[in-house]
Design an enzyme around this catalytic site. Structure first.
Site, PDB file in Angstrom:
ATOM      1  N   ILE A   1      50.370  30.067  40.083  1.00 35.05           N
ATOM      2  CA  ILE A   1      51.077  30.993  39.821  1.00 35.05           C
ATOM      3  C   ILE A   1      50.442  32.600  38.487  1.00 35.05           C
ATOM      4  CG2 ILE A   1      53.010  31.024  38.856  1.00 35.05           C
ATOM      5  CD1 ILE A   1      53.117  33.153  41.721  1.00 35.05           C
TER       6      ILE A   1
ATOM      7  N   SER B   1      48.190  32.864  36.774  1.00 36.36           N
ATOM      8  CA  SER B   1      46.749  33.827  36.463  1.00 36.36           C
ATOM      9  C   SER B   1      46.516  34.625  37.711  1.00 36.36           C
ATOM     10  CB  SER B   1      45.155  32.743  37.131  1.00 36.36           C
ATOM     11  OG  SER B   1      45.230  31.847  36.326  1.00 36.36           O
TER      12      SER B   1
ATOM     13  N   HIS C   1      40.946  47.376  35.619  1.00 33.75           N
ATOM     14  CA  HIS C   1      41.129  46.905  36.505  1.00 33.75           C
ATOM     15  C   HIS C   1      39.617  46.089  37.073  1.00 33.75           C
ATOM     16  CE1 HIS C   1      40.518  44.461  40.724  1.00 33.75           C
ATOM     17  NE2 HIS C   1      40.895  43.950  40.332  1.00 33.75           N
TER      18      HIS C   1
ATOM     19  N   ASN D   1      36.946  42.658  39.149  1.00 29.12           N
ATOM     20  CA  ASN D   1      37.082  42.117  40.136  1.00 29.12           C
ATOM     21  C   ASN D   1      35.727  41.449  40.596  1.00 29.12           C
ATOM     22  OD1 ASN D   1      37.309  40.303  41.872  1.00 29.12           O
ATOM     23  ND2 ASN D   1      39.053  39.286  41.392  1.00 29.12           N
ATOM     24  N   TYR D   2      35.463  40.713  40.671  1.00 32.43           N
ATOM     25  CA  TYR D   2      33.818  40.015  40.648  1.00 32.43           C
ATOM     26  C   TYR D   2      33.960  38.542  41.318  1.00 32.43           C
ATOM     27  CZ  TYR D   2      32.611  44.382  39.667  1.00 32.43           C
ATOM     28  OH  TYR D   2      32.506  46.110  39.529  1.00 32.43           O
TER      29      TYR D   2
END
Length: 386
Positions: free
Chosen positions: A347, A349, A188, A190-191
């Protein structure tokens, strides 16, 4: 390993008039259910009503635009908004290209979408490939107004509360990669970059901004050389900016991905940071860029090494159980999921992070000393890998 009742969860199910169905096989009963019905079971929240305190409904478009920024922001200038958007779109391209080459068979399906108030995004999903069961790499640029509870979900600092709806800008890249082989780990990353304007009931208040993100590894089985390689790449990225970053953000990662009701971490960590605005903005933009650009080097060599390793039904069942933990964390604790649901986000995404299938067994305990037990022990007692 004995066959026990199993729940298989599909995040790609379509809404149905029959939210729960079952069928019986000679060895087990399986349940498949639609997430749109299953969410209240996990979150215990009332369904959210769409209102002025959410973001506009998305519209799917046939071609991705050059920019999702409002014209008033400048479509291609030197602002932080513009440069961050450019960075996440470039990272999406590079990561998807590397994953398609690694998979060798699957290709990403792309959906681009916009919203009437400005903003939009690009969702890419590779599903049922040769190497990856499901891989999602999404970018989004969003304008909206947050209700106070969504602001609290977006911010880690509980003391920083807003009384009324808060206009906001948010841009980010988010990805979860689920390989088929139990010996290849889930990843995973995320930025994201946030800005908030003055609350509606506090005109003239200064604009706030912050960066957040991280990259973390969730294997089903431990190969120490793989975990050390992954953590060494995270440390290299951090050390280029501040030697205190890696130990600080590694601990933050271990603490954040904690499944309280299980008393264990989701995986073997990495780095995580949020509400980061106490350094120069240009430095933090460069730091987030460096971290995002390090994803391929940290992850692809590991999957390349493990994707063809022979495995049996016991290994696969354990992978499915660990994916169950992944689902539990994302639907119960993850702040990004909570924020998306509270602001009426897209939703498909929001839930693309969930695996195609997962497994829950009643009171499952791995045998002490087994490879499965070693993974669980490391999730309960985080280690220093580098």
């Amino acid at each position: 390993m004995p066959s026990l009742p199993t729940a298989a969860l599909s995040s790609s199910s379509s809404p149905s008039l029959f939210p729960i169905s079952s069928y019986t096989s000679p060895t087990k009963t399986q349940f498949r259910f639609c997430l749109s019905f299953a969410l209240p079971r996990f979150t215990n929240r009332r369904p959210m009503k769409c209102s002025a305190t959410s973001i506009g409904k998305e519209t799917v478009i046939s071609e991705r635009p050059h920019s999702f920024l409002r014209e008033t922001d400048g479509l291609d200038d030197d602002s932080v908004r513009s440069r961050f958007q450019r960075m996440i779109m470039e990272v999406q391209d590079s990561v998807c290209g590397a994953l398609e080459a690694l998979d060798g068979a699957g290709n990403f399906k792309e959906d681009a979408w916009t919203r009437p108030g400005g903003g939009g995004g690009i969702s890419r999903v590779l599903q049922d490939g040769h190497v990856f069961e499901k891989a999602g790499v999404n970018v989004s640029v969003v304008y909206g107004v947050m209700p106070p509870e969504a602001y609290r979900a977006a911010k880690a600092a509980v003391t920083d509360q807003k009384r009324g709806p808060v206009p906001f800008f948010a841009a980010g890249i988010s990805s979860v990669l689920h390989p088929k082989n139990p010996f290849a780990p889930t990843l995973h990353f995320n930025y994201r970059y946030f800005e908030t304007d003055a609350p509606n009931d506090a005109p003239g208040a200064p604009r706030q901004w912050w960066f957040g993100g991280g990259t973390d590894l969730t294997p089903s089985y431990i190969f120490e050389e793989d975990v050390k390689h992954f953590h060494s790449i995270q440390k290299q990225a951090c050390d280029k900016f501040d030697p205190s970053f890696y130990p600080q953000f590694k601990k933050w990662c271990d603490d954040y991905f904690y499944i309280k009701h299980r008393d264990e971490r989701r995986g073997l960590g990495g780095i995580f940071f949020d509400d980061l605005n106490d350094y120069d903005q240009e430095m933090l933009l460069s730091f987030a860029t460096e971290c995002a650009n390090s994803v391929v080097a940290a992850y692809v060599p590991i999957v390349e090494k493990r994707k063809d390793t022979a495995f049996n039904e016991r290994h696969k069942a354990w992978q499915q159980l660990r994916r169950g933990r992944y689902v539990e964390f994302n639907l119960v604790y993850d702040r990004g999921t909570t924020f998306g649901l509270k602001t009426g986000g897209r939703i498909e995404s929001i839930l693309v992070s969930l695996p195609l299938t997962a497994r829950w067994e009643y009171d499952h305990k791995p045998e002490e000393g087994s490879e499965e037990w070693k993974l669980l022990d490391a999730c309960m007692n985080p280690k220093e890998w580098v």
